[in-house]
Design a protein around this motif. Structure first.
Motif, PDB file in Angstrom:
ATOM      1  N   ALA A  82      54.736   4.101  61.758  1.00 26.08           N
ATOM      2  CA  ALA A  82      54.548   3.912  60.315  1.00 26.08           C
ATOM      3  C   ALA A  82      53.074   3.929  59.925  1.00 26.08           C
ATOM      4  N   GLN A 143      52.403  -3.159  55.148  1.00 30.20           N
ATOM      5  CA  GLN A 143      53.691  -2.500  54.899  1.00 30.20           C
ATOM      6  C   GLN A 143      54.335  -2.048  56.220  1.00 30.20           C
ATOM      7  N   LYS A 147      57.805  -3.641  57.812  1.00 31.69           N
ATOM      8  CA  LYS A 147      58.917  -2.687  57.945  1.00 31.69           C
ATOM      9  C   LYS A 147      59.312  -2.492  59.407  1.00 31.69           C
ATOM     10  N   ASN A 150      61.987  -4.686  60.302  1.00 32.04           N
ATOM     11  CA  ASN A 150      63.166  -4.498  59.438  1.00 32.04           C
ATOM     12  C   ASN A 150      63.244  -5.557  58.347  1.00 32.04           C
ATOM     13  N   ASP A 152      61.514  -6.715  54.296  1.00 30.10           N
ATOM     14  CA  ASP A 152      61.038  -6.137  53.037  1.00 30.10           C
ATOM     15  C   ASP A 152      59.629  -6.646  52.733  1.00 30.10           C
TER      16      ASP A 152
END
Length: 160
Positions: A82, A143, A147, A150, A152
């Protein structure tokens, strides 16, 4: 993928004593019977097979592995996928240790999202990353980190 283990008759008896519902299906092409029963967490299937009526029966228990959490390395890999840019080692070392600790807490069976924990984590993260050269990268790392677990990221920031 299913786990396969042996199960004794006494274990089946213990299950039936706990008032677990058993259902039975006989296969036409074979001399075996399959029982399904439900426990609190998942569905298990037990197969009983005998080569001939005088032989001993063997019971095998199979349990679906649908609720297997990711490994720590998978969580770390998700983070690195990510956020692909290099992170200076002074920040990266601490982030990697935090992600391991948070992964272990996140995937405990008793885990529940806690707004107080989220506030604490966001505060620690913001203090840790205070001197990071780019505000945009700091947010992108946050972020990717949340993420990868898993979770928010917006929910974590709302608690701030």
């Amino acid at each position: 993928m299913a786990a396969l283990t042996s199960l004794s008759f006494s274990a089946v008896t213990q299950f039936s004593e706990r008032k677990v519902t058993l259902s039975s299906t006989r296969f036409l092409a074979s001399n075996s019977e399959v029982f399904g029963f439900r426990t609190d967490f998942s569905c298990h299937y037990v197969g009983v097979r005998a080569a001939n009526p005088s032989s001993k029966m063997v019971i095998q228990c199979m349990s679906p592995m649908t609720d297997v959490p990711p490994t720590v390395s998978e969580t770390k890999l998700n983070f690195l996928k990510a956020y692909k840019r290099p992170i200076p080692s002074i920040y990266n070392t601490v982030l990697q240790e935090l992600i391991v600790q948070q992964h272990l807490m996140r995937y405990k069976r008793s885990y529940r999202y806690d707004p107080v924990f989220a506030l604490g984590f966001v505060t620690v993260y913001d203090k840790l990353m205070e001197g990071y050269p780019s505000d945009e990268d700091r947010d992108a790392i946050f972020q990717a980190y949340i993420k990868a677990l898993n979770e928010d990221p917006e929910k974590y920031r709302l608690e701030d």
